[in-house]
Motif scaffolding. Structure first.
Motif, PDB file in Angstrom:
ATOM      1  N   TYR A  35      30.860  49.520 -44.675  1.00  0.00           N
ATOM      2  CA  TYR A  35      30.801  48.089 -44.391  1.00  0.00           C
ATOM      3  C   TYR A  35      31.793  47.339 -45.271  1.00  0.00           C
ATOM      4  N   THR A  36      32.102  46.121 -44.847  1.00  0.00           N
ATOM      5  CA  THR A  36      32.864  45.183 -45.659  1.00  0.00           C
ATOM      6  C   THR A  36      32.074  43.889 -45.742  1.00  0.00           C
ATOM      7  N   CYS A  37      31.804  43.413 -46.944  1.00  0.00           N
ATOM      8  CA  CYS A  37      31.058  42.165 -47.106  1.00  0.00           C
ATOM      9  C   CYS A  37      31.900  41.008 -46.581  1.00  0.00           C
ATOM     10  N   THR A  40      32.991  38.325 -49.430  1.00  0.00           N
ATOM     11  CA  THR A  40      33.720  38.720 -50.633  1.00  0.00           C
ATOM     12  C   THR A  40      34.830  39.730 -50.363  1.00  0.00           C
ATOM     13  N   GLU A  42      34.234  42.816 -50.263  1.00  0.00           N
ATOM     14  CA  GLU A  42      33.757  44.037 -50.922  1.00  0.00           C
ATOM     15  C   GLU A  42      33.496  45.134 -49.894  1.00  0.00           C
ATOM     16  N   LYS A  43      34.022  46.338 -50.139  1.00  0.00           N
ATOM     17  CA  LYS A  43      33.789  47.477 -49.254  1.00  0.00           C
ATOM     18  C   LYS A  43      32.725  48.371 -49.876  1.00  0.00           C
ATOM     19  N   THR A  75      22.606  44.940 -46.961  1.00  0.00           N
ATOM     20  CA  THR A  75      23.037  43.815 -47.784  1.00  0.00           C
ATOM     21  C   THR A  75      24.205  44.230 -48.674  1.00  0.00           C
ATOM     22  N   CYS A  76      25.040  43.268 -49.010  1.00  0.00           N
ATOM     23  CA  CYS A  76      26.174  43.521 -49.893  1.00  0.00           C
ATOM     24  C   CYS A  76      25.651  43.795 -51.301  1.00  0.00           C
ATOM     25  N   SER A  78      26.876  43.434 -54.331  1.00  0.00           N
ATOM     26  CA  SER A  78      27.183  42.528 -55.433  1.00  0.00           C
ATOM     27  C   SER A  78      26.440  41.203 -55.377  1.00  0.00           C
ATOM     28  N   ASN A  79      26.050  40.780 -54.163  1.00  0.00           N
ATOM     29  CA  ASN A  79      25.450  39.440 -54.060  1.00  0.00           C
ATOM     30  C   ASN A  79      24.248  39.363 -53.127  1.00  0.00           C
ATOM     31  N   PHE A  81      24.082  39.596 -49.960  1.00  0.00           N
ATOM     32  CA  PHE A  81      24.304  38.930 -48.674  1.00  0.00           C
ATOM     33  C   PHE A  81      23.928  39.868 -47.528  1.00  0.00           C
ATOM     34  N   LEU A  83      23.867  41.415 -43.769  1.00  0.00           N
ATOM     35  CA  LEU A  83      24.778  41.516 -42.628  1.00  0.00           C
ATOM     36  C   LEU A  83      23.970  41.362 -41.337  1.00  0.00           C
TER      37      LEU A  83
END
Length: 241
Positions: A35-37, A40, A42-43, A75-76, A78-79, A81, A83
């Protein structure tokens, strides 16, 4: 995949119960997906539910069996979030980025199950009332270890489901009946037994062609006994040799 958790699938909930004996044995399975956030860049790689088998559902439509219900939300890292869409438009990403930088967002991630955060983000993006109501219902399932918190989410969800029925009634009569039954069940879960009983009787003629008899019987019994805990109708016994 994530679109499965959005929108109303309740019209299929009762229909699927008639197929129980046709479903082969299966297990809950996950696969690793990249995934890619969206906010951000972020991968990351996360386990993602690939399959599961439902042996029926509770009165509030939560699936039972070797399946995760609600559908697990990626969810991402780092934060936090979620999907909850396959893709986000540029303007949506900008709106979500701004909100993710706020103390409110951080508090939601820290203090609530992910589907409650999804409901808040859906409000931000102008999702339908029905989508938001179902996300709140899913949040209540996630929070069942804390009954007070779970009931709080149901308190938020119930008036939204009522709004869908009163102001934006679905065209599909099966969907209408399913949503009506769900509102009866949520009244019961919230301990509003008189309201639940009144609604069940008011719409009984509308519900009976759609809702399985065992659901109607159990709902009636629990309301009369003033029982508010989650409940699942007993599965019909397999009559095959």
């Amino acid at each position: 995949m994530r679109a499965r958790i959005l929108g109303s699938l309740v019209a299929l909930s009762f229909y699927s119960l008639s197929l129980l004996h046709a479903v082969p044995a299966a297990a809950l399975t996950f696969v690793e997906v990249d995934y890619t956030c969206p906010i951000t860049g972020e991968k990351f790689t996360a386990p993602t539910m690939a399959s599961g088998t439902s042996f029926g559902s509770r009165l509030d439509f939560r699936k039972v069996g070797p399946i995760a219900s609600p559908w697990p939300m990626v969810t991402c890292p780092s934060n936090g979030f979620p999907l909850f869409q396959e893709e986000f438009k540029t303007e949506q990403i900008e709106t979500l980025k701004a909100f993710a930088a706020t103390p409110e967002y951080k508090a939601l991630v820290a203090s609530h199950p992910v589907y409650y955060l999804v409901a808040r983000l859906q409000r931000l993006l102008g999702y339908t009332t029905e989508d938001i109501a179902f996300s709140l219902l899913y949040a209540s399932w996630q929070a069942e270890a804390n009954e007070q918190k779970a009931l709080g989410y149901l308190e938020e969800a119930l008036p939204l489901f009522q709004e869908v029925l009163e102001k934006q009634p679905p065209v599909d009569v099966r969907n209408v009946a399913s949503l009506r039954f769900l509102t009866v069940e949520l009244h019961r879960r919230l301990g509003r037994f008189e309201q639940a009983a009144a609604l069940l009787e008011k719409y009984r003629a509308e519900l009976e062609p759609v809702v399985p008899p065992d659901f109607m019987v159990l709902e009636t019994k629990l309301i009369q006994q003033r029982v508010s805990v989650p409940a699942t109708p007993e599965r019909p016994k397999d009559k095959s040799p």
